[in-house]
Design an enzyme around this catalytic site. Sequence first.
Site, PDB file in Angstrom:
ATOM      1  N   SER A  89      -2.589   0.682  -4.382  1.00  0.00           N
ATOM      2  CA  SER A  89      -2.789   1.848  -3.575  1.00  0.00           C
ATOM      3  C   SER A  89      -4.060   2.294  -4.247  1.00  0.00           C
ATOM      4  O   SER A  89      -4.332   2.439  -5.383  1.00  0.00           O
ATOM      5  CB  SER A  89      -1.955   2.996  -3.543  1.00  0.00           C
ATOM      6  OG  SER A  89      -2.582   4.326  -3.266  1.00  0.00           O
ATOM      7  N   ALA A  90      -5.202   2.742  -3.300  1.00  0.00           N
ATOM      8  CA  ALA A  90      -6.399   3.294  -3.877  1.00  0.00           C
ATOM      9  C   ALA A  90      -6.092   4.730  -4.484  1.00  0.00           C
ATOM     10  O   ALA A  90      -7.059   5.223  -5.320  1.00  0.00           O
ATOM     11  CB  ALA A  90      -7.461   3.541  -2.747  1.00  0.00           C
ATOM     12  N   GLU A 112       0.088  -3.195   4.622  1.00  0.00           N
ATOM     13  CA  GLU A 112      -1.124  -2.214   4.877  1.00  0.00           C
ATOM     14  C   GLU A 112      -1.032  -1.735   6.189  1.00  0.00           C
ATOM     15  O   GLU A 112      -0.715  -2.150   7.122  1.00  0.00           O
ATOM     16  CB  GLU A 112      -2.475  -3.032   4.567  1.00  0.00           C
ATOM     17  CG  GLU A 112      -3.064  -2.881   3.117  1.00  0.00           C
ATOM     18  CD  GLU A 112      -3.694  -1.697   2.961  1.00  0.00           C
ATOM     19  OE1 GLU A 112      -3.561  -0.719   3.865  1.00  0.00           O
ATOM     20  OE2 GLU A 112      -3.986  -1.437   1.696  1.00  0.00           O
ATOM     21  N   ASP A 113      -1.602  -0.414   6.193  1.00  0.00           N
ATOM     22  CA  ASP A 113      -1.932   0.223   7.652  1.00  0.00           C
ATOM     23  C   ASP A 113      -3.286   0.522   7.605  1.00  0.00           C
ATOM     24  O   ASP A 113      -3.569   1.132   8.745  1.00  0.00           O
ATOM     25  CB  ASP A 113      -1.076   1.789   7.330  1.00  0.00           C
ATOM     26  CG  ASP A 113      -1.893   2.831   6.367  1.00  0.00           C
ATOM     27  OD1 ASP A 113      -2.322   2.067   5.314  1.00  0.00           O
ATOM     28  OD2 ASP A 113      -2.435   3.686   6.849  1.00  0.00           O
ATOM     29  N   THR A 165       1.132  10.261   3.605  1.00  0.00           N
ATOM     30  CA  THR A 165       0.447  11.232   2.963  1.00  0.00           C
ATOM     31  C   THR A 165      -0.832  11.354   3.404  1.00  0.00           C
ATOM     32  O   THR A 165      -1.729  12.443   3.140  1.00  0.00           O
ATOM     33  CB  THR A 165       0.341  10.695   1.497  1.00  0.00           C
ATOM     34  OG1 THR A 165       0.004   9.537   1.198  1.00  0.00           O
ATOM     35  CG2 THR A 165       1.673  11.176   0.668  1.00  0.00           C
ATOM     36  N   LYS A 206     -10.848  -1.492  -1.924  1.00  0.00           N
ATOM     37  CA  LYS A 206     -10.559  -1.999  -0.780  1.00  0.00           C
ATOM     38  C   LYS A 206     -11.779  -1.722   0.002  1.00  0.00           C
ATOM     39  O   LYS A 206     -12.259  -0.566   0.068  1.00  0.00           O
ATOM     40  CB  LYS A 206      -9.340  -1.663  -0.095  1.00  0.00           C
ATOM     41  CG  LYS A 206      -8.104  -1.591  -0.777  1.00  0.00           C
ATOM     42  CD  LYS A 206      -6.987  -0.903  -0.306  1.00  0.00           C
ATOM     43  CE  LYS A 206      -5.886  -0.724  -1.134  1.00  0.00           C
ATOM     44  NZ  LYS A 206      -4.676   0.266  -0.708  1.00  0.00           N
ATOM     45  N   ASP A 230       0.831  -1.191  -0.252  1.00  0.00           N
ATOM     46  CA  ASP A 230       0.071   0.059  -0.135  1.00  0.00           C
ATOM     47  C   ASP A 230       0.918   1.074   0.133  1.00  0.00           C
ATOM     48  O   ASP A 230       2.013   0.998   0.427  1.00  0.00           O
ATOM     49  CB  ASP A 230      -0.708  -0.096   1.353  1.00  0.00           C
ATOM     50  CG  ASP A 230      -1.541   1.187   1.490  1.00  0.00           C
ATOM     51  OD1 ASP A 230      -2.372   1.597   0.490  1.00  0.00           O
ATOM     52  OD2 ASP A 230      -1.576   1.710   2.633  1.00  0.00           O
ATOM     53  N   LEU A 231       0.312   2.280  -0.438  1.00  0.00           N
ATOM     54  CA  LEU A 231       1.242   3.675  -0.298  1.00  0.00           C
ATOM     55  C   LEU A 231       1.003   4.539   0.753  1.00  0.00           C
ATOM     56  O   LEU A 231       1.987   4.449   1.739  1.00  0.00           O
ATOM     57  CB  LEU A 231       0.973   4.416  -1.555  1.00  0.00           C
ATOM     58  CG  LEU A 231       2.084   5.346  -1.948  1.00  0.00           C
ATOM     59  CD1 LEU A 231       1.568   6.067  -3.468  1.00  0.00           C
ATOM     60  CD2 LEU A 231       2.330   6.321  -1.286  1.00  0.00           C
ATOM     61  N   ASP A 232      -0.075   4.980   1.047  1.00  0.00           N
ATOM     62  CA  ASP A 232      -0.374   5.939   1.931  1.00  0.00           C
ATOM     63  C   ASP A 232      -0.467   5.319   3.528  1.00  0.00           C
ATOM     64  O   ASP A 232      -1.093   4.546   3.423  1.00  0.00           O
ATOM     65  CB  ASP A 232      -1.790   6.680   1.806  1.00  0.00           C
ATOM     66  CG  ASP A 232      -2.084   7.442   2.833  1.00  0.00           C
ATOM     67  OD1 ASP A 232      -1.237   8.143   3.546  1.00  0.00           O
ATOM     68  OD2 ASP A 232      -3.465   7.583   3.061  1.00  0.00           O
ATOM     69  N   LYS A 287      -9.129   5.988   5.508  1.00  0.00           N
ATOM     70  CA  LYS A 287      -7.668   5.506   5.139  1.00  0.00           C
ATOM     71  C   LYS A 287      -7.947   4.340   4.017  1.00  0.00           C
ATOM     72  O   LYS A 287      -8.928   3.395   4.456  1.00  0.00           O
ATOM     73  CB  LYS A 287      -6.976   4.870   6.297  1.00  0.00           C
ATOM     74  CG  LYS A 287      -6.499   6.422   6.754  1.00  0.00           C
ATOM     75  CD  LYS A 287      -5.753   6.195   8.099  1.00  0.00           C
ATOM     76  CE  LYS A 287      -4.939   7.334   8.573  1.00  0.00           C
ATOM     77  NZ  LYS A 287      -4.066   7.275   9.649  1.00  0.00           N
TER      78      LYS A 287
HETATM   79  P1  B16 Z   1      -6.481   9.899  -4.091  1.00  0.00           P
HETATM   80  P2  B16 Z   1      -3.768   4.146  -0.101  1.00  0.00           P
HETATM   81  C1  B16 Z   1      -5.602   5.826  -0.139  1.00  0.00           C
HETATM   82  O1  B16 Z   1      -4.276   5.634  -0.223  1.00  0.00           O
HETATM   83  C2  B16 Z   1      -5.784   6.855   1.061  1.00  0.00           C
HETATM   84  O2  B16 Z   1      -5.441   6.113   2.210  1.00  0.00           O
HETATM   85  C3  B16 Z   1      -7.048   7.383   1.033  1.00  0.00           C
HETATM   86  O3  B16 Z   1      -7.250   8.417   2.235  1.00  0.00           O
HETATM   87  C4  B16 Z   1      -7.201   7.921  -0.212  1.00  0.00           C
HETATM   88  O4  B16 Z   1      -8.838   8.610  -0.285  1.00  0.00           O
HETATM   89  C5  B16 Z   1      -7.173   7.071  -1.402  1.00  0.00           C
HETATM   90  O5  B16 Z   1      -5.833   6.814  -1.505  1.00  0.00           O
HETATM   91  C6  B16 Z   1      -7.291   7.732  -2.730  1.00  0.00           C
HETATM   92  O6  B16 Z   1      -6.465   8.637  -2.998  1.00  0.00           O
HETATM   93  O7  B16 Z   1      -7.609  10.873  -4.052  1.00  0.00           O
HETATM   94  O8  B16 Z   1      -5.187  10.455  -4.272  1.00  0.00           O
HETATM   95  O9  B16 Z   1      -6.879   9.056  -5.589  1.00  0.00           O
HETATM   96  O10 B16 Z   1      -3.704   3.968   1.444  1.00  0.00           O
HETATM   97  O11 B16 Z   1      -4.486   2.947  -0.610  1.00  0.00           O
HETATM   98  O12 B16 Z   1      -2.074   4.119  -0.393  1.00  0.00           O
HETATM   99 MG    MG Z   2      -2.858   3.081   3.262  1.00  0.00          MG
END
Ligand code: B16
Ligand code: MG
Length: 215
Positions: free
Chosen positions: A115-116, A170-171, A16, A146, A8-10, A44
């Site tokens: 990552s989402a 994952e976090d 972030t 997810k 996962d990224l964030d 998240k």
């Molecule tokens: P964006 P992850 C997710 O990242 C974030 O945790 C989530 O808060 C955010 O809404 C989602 O990405 C979408 O991000 O608006 O930049 O497309 O934890 O899946 O890496």
């Molecule tokens: Mg995350």
Amino acid sequence: MKKGFVFDLDGVIADTAKFHYLAWKELASSIDITLDEVFNEELKGISRMDSLEKILAFGGKDKEYSITEKECLATQKNERYVALLSNVTQQDVLPGVLSFLEQARQANIPCAIASASKNAPYILDKLRVDDYFVHIVNPDTLKKGKPDPEIFIKAAKAIQVLPCEAVGFEDAQAGVDGLKKAGFYTVGIVKNQPLVGADLLVRQLDEINFSKLIN
Ligand code: B16
Ligand code: MG
């Protein structure tokens, strides 16, 4: 023996989430919704539009906006988020991540990003870690976000490993649930949040015994 890693990224590669929170808080406040950090945990790992829906429901305003207006609000939030990302550098990579990715490289273990975030390629480039990843799943290609396992199954396919041969990092609870459904060995990165169901919990990646993890 584990043959591939899916990250996962964030919250795993960089924090972030603090920028997501700031951008959502400002957007929400412009429509008279007050967000707090406890509620923020629920966002998240959740996609941009799903996050907006949750925020509107939290503020009791889920029936007040048309689809076009919601798209406008999401775009507004994203523009603020991307502006906040402009000062991100390699210094923002979370502790232990670079050395862990280096060990994966030395061991010839392919790494992918699940990552989402639609901003993932931009963020990885700013962090100067994009070279470590052979694949970034494009969230636009997903039918479900997810906690559905789809994103993790796609990531494993892209690096040509079976989920049972892969480790996922994952976090967020939604991510841990998705990884377990997909059949991954799951490492949960904990800060202050509870994470249920992970096979291993660490605060940062340098707490992991790398050879024990892959053997
Ligand atoms: P964006 P992850 C997710 O990242 C974030 O945790 C989530 O808060 C955010 O809404 C989602 O990405 C979408 O991000 O608006 O930049 O497309 O934890 O899946 O890496
Ligand atoms: Mg995350």
